[in-house]
Design a protein around this motif. Structure first.
Motif, PDB file in Angstrom:
ATOM      1  N   VAL A   1       0.846  -1.199   0.000  1.00 24.58           N
ATOM      2  CA  VAL A   1       0.000   0.000   0.000  1.00 24.58           C
ATOM      3  C   VAL A   1       0.886   1.256   0.000  1.00 24.58           C
ATOM      4  N   ALA A   2       1.930   1.248   0.839  1.00 21.75           N
ATOM      5  CA  ALA A   2       2.819   2.417   0.924  1.00 21.75           C
ATOM      6  C   ALA A   2       3.454   2.710  -0.435  1.00 21.75           C
TER       7      ALA A   2
ATOM      8  N   SER B   1       2.398   1.749  -3.460  1.00 23.76           N
ATOM      9  CA  SER B   1       1.375   2.151  -4.435  1.00 23.76           C
ATOM     10  C   SER B   1       1.001   3.625  -4.216  1.00 23.76           C
ATOM     11  N   GLU B   2       0.802   3.995  -2.965  1.00 23.41           N
ATOM     12  CA  GLU B   2       0.447   5.395  -2.665  1.00 23.41           C
ATOM     13  C   GLU B   2       1.599   6.338  -3.010  1.00 23.41           C
ATOM     14  N   ALA B   3       2.829   5.897  -2.715  1.00 26.06           N
ATOM     15  CA  ALA B   3       3.998   6.768  -2.950  1.00 26.06           C
ATOM     16  C   ALA B   3       4.192   7.040  -4.441  1.00 26.06           C
ATOM     17  N   ILE B   4       4.063   5.992  -5.244  1.00 23.39           N
ATOM     18  CA  ILE B   4       4.238   6.158  -6.698  1.00 23.39           C
ATOM     19  C   ILE B   4       3.183   7.133  -7.225  1.00 23.39           C
ATOM     20  N   GLU B   5       1.981   6.949  -6.731  1.00 24.89           N
ATOM     21  CA  GLU B   5       0.886   7.814  -7.174  1.00 24.89           C
ATOM     22  C   GLU B   5       1.143   9.258  -6.764  1.00 24.89           C
ATOM     23  N   GLU B   6       1.584   9.449  -5.534  1.00 26.86           N
ATOM     24  CA  GLU B   6       1.819  10.805  -5.029  1.00 26.86           C
ATOM     25  C   GLU B   6       2.901  11.524  -5.839  1.00 26.86           C
TER      26      GLU B   6
ATOM     27  N   LYS C   1       5.252   6.843   4.243  1.00 25.11           N
ATOM     28  CA  LYS C   1       3.956   6.150   4.329  1.00 25.11           C
ATOM     29  C   LYS C   1       4.081   4.842   5.111  1.00 25.11           C
ATOM     30  N   PHE C   2       5.128   4.085   4.816  1.00 22.50           N
ATOM     31  CA  PHE C   2       5.266   2.801   5.515  1.00 22.50           C
ATOM     32  C   PHE C   2       5.439   3.034   7.017  1.00 22.50           C
TER      33      PHE C   2
END
Ligand code: BTN
Length: 292
Positions: free
Chosen positions: A98-99, A101-106, A217-218
């Motif tokens: 999740v971390a 996936s969210e980081a790449i998106e951000e 995030k992690f």
């Protein structure tokens, strides 16, 4: 513009509470997981992060190689010393997914999905093709008689830019044959791709910013893994739920597979699948591919 990895470039984007993480960057390592294991065994503290510009023996799950060319990817390992029952260790991998996936998106704006249990995929908006851009390999050191693992190495590999010479067919072929399942499915749906092409530009500092975002995030999820605060997001980002899949339950027997529909992800991150005869099965590990 060259995208240069640097500890100061990463720290610039780290949240205040993560500024003390020890971040070491190497030009070439065989494997960041292996190097960090050695450091862990000699007492390195939790939060030690090892990053390499290139890996000569990047390791993937099930003994596969992870293609790790110089300068275009992120190959990082994080040392953790959690008080976590072995049965809960999957939570590390899934929270990390999740971390990432969210980081790449951000950082890039690209929207990404999670393929159970720990791959990150991207959909090419032009072709609709799904491709793998990140894999996660979590390795634990256990000693007998001890309730918790001695340490856990969380290894994350992300293809950020297209490698100078592209992704070599021979290595993609090796990865596909290491799985041993249907190559046509693997090659058309599960191949590596270039994250940056979806962004349209090669941002300066992209890899440093993604690494910092992953860590930020992690490290929010990590202290409360057993509360599973990341799990709804894991399910929301899942690319498999509701889809027809092929399952190889025992990766040592890749010739034995079955068809099913992915129904749910339970609180222990097991994948609940429904077989064609209507019976349900809970998968703890294994390899799945999405059927088109
Ligand atoms: C997979 O896709 O099967 C998992 C790949 C994990 C690759 C990362 S790159 C950094 C760390 N060091 C390794 O040797 N492997 C992991």
């Amino acid at each position: 513009m060259t995208d240069i990895l640097s500890s100061s470039g990463i720290k610039e984007h780290l949240n205040e509470q993560n500024k003390d993480l020890s971040i070491e960057i190497y030009p070439v390592l065989d494997s960041t997981n292996l190097t960090l294991k050695e450091k862990a065994a000699s007492g390195a503290p939790e939060g030690t992060v090892i990053i390499a510009e290139e890996q000569t023996m990047g390791r993937g799950r099930f003994g596969r190689k992870f293609f790790s060319p110089a300068g275009t990817g992120i190959y990082m390992s994080i040392l953790l010393r959690p008080q976590l029952e072995p049965s809960d260790s999957t939570l590390i991998t899934t929270a990390a997914a999740v971390a990432v996936s969210e980081a790449i998106e951000e950082v890039t704006g690209a929207s990404t999905s999670i393929k159970w249990i720990n791959d990150i995929w991207i959909i090419n908006p032009d072709t609709g093709k799904h491709s793998k851009i990140c894999g996660i390999l979590t390795e634990a050191a256990l000693s007998s008689g001890s309730r918790y693992p001695d340490y856990i190495i969380l290894g994350i590999g992300i293809n950020v830019f297209e490698p100078e010479n592209g992704f070599p067919t021979e290595l993609l072929d090796i990865a596909a044959s290491a799985i041993g399942s249907d190559r046509s499915i693997k090659n058309s749906n599960d191949s590596l791709t270039d994250l940056a092409q979806y962004d349209g530009s090669y941002l300066h500092n992209t890899r440093n910013r993604i690494i910092a975002a992953v860590l930020n995030k992690f490290m929010v999820y990590y202290p409360e893994l057993t509360k599973r605060s990341f799990l709804d997001e894991y399910r929301r980002r899942s690319i498999v739920l509701g889809r027809k899949i092929n399952v190889i339950e025992n990766t040592l027997r890749p010739d034995v597979s079955f068809s099913a529909t992915a129904i749910a992800i339970d609180d222990d991150c097991n994948l609940i699948v429904e077989l064609e005869d209507g019976t349900r099965k809970s998968l703890y590990s294994g390899e799945i591919s999405i059927r088109l």
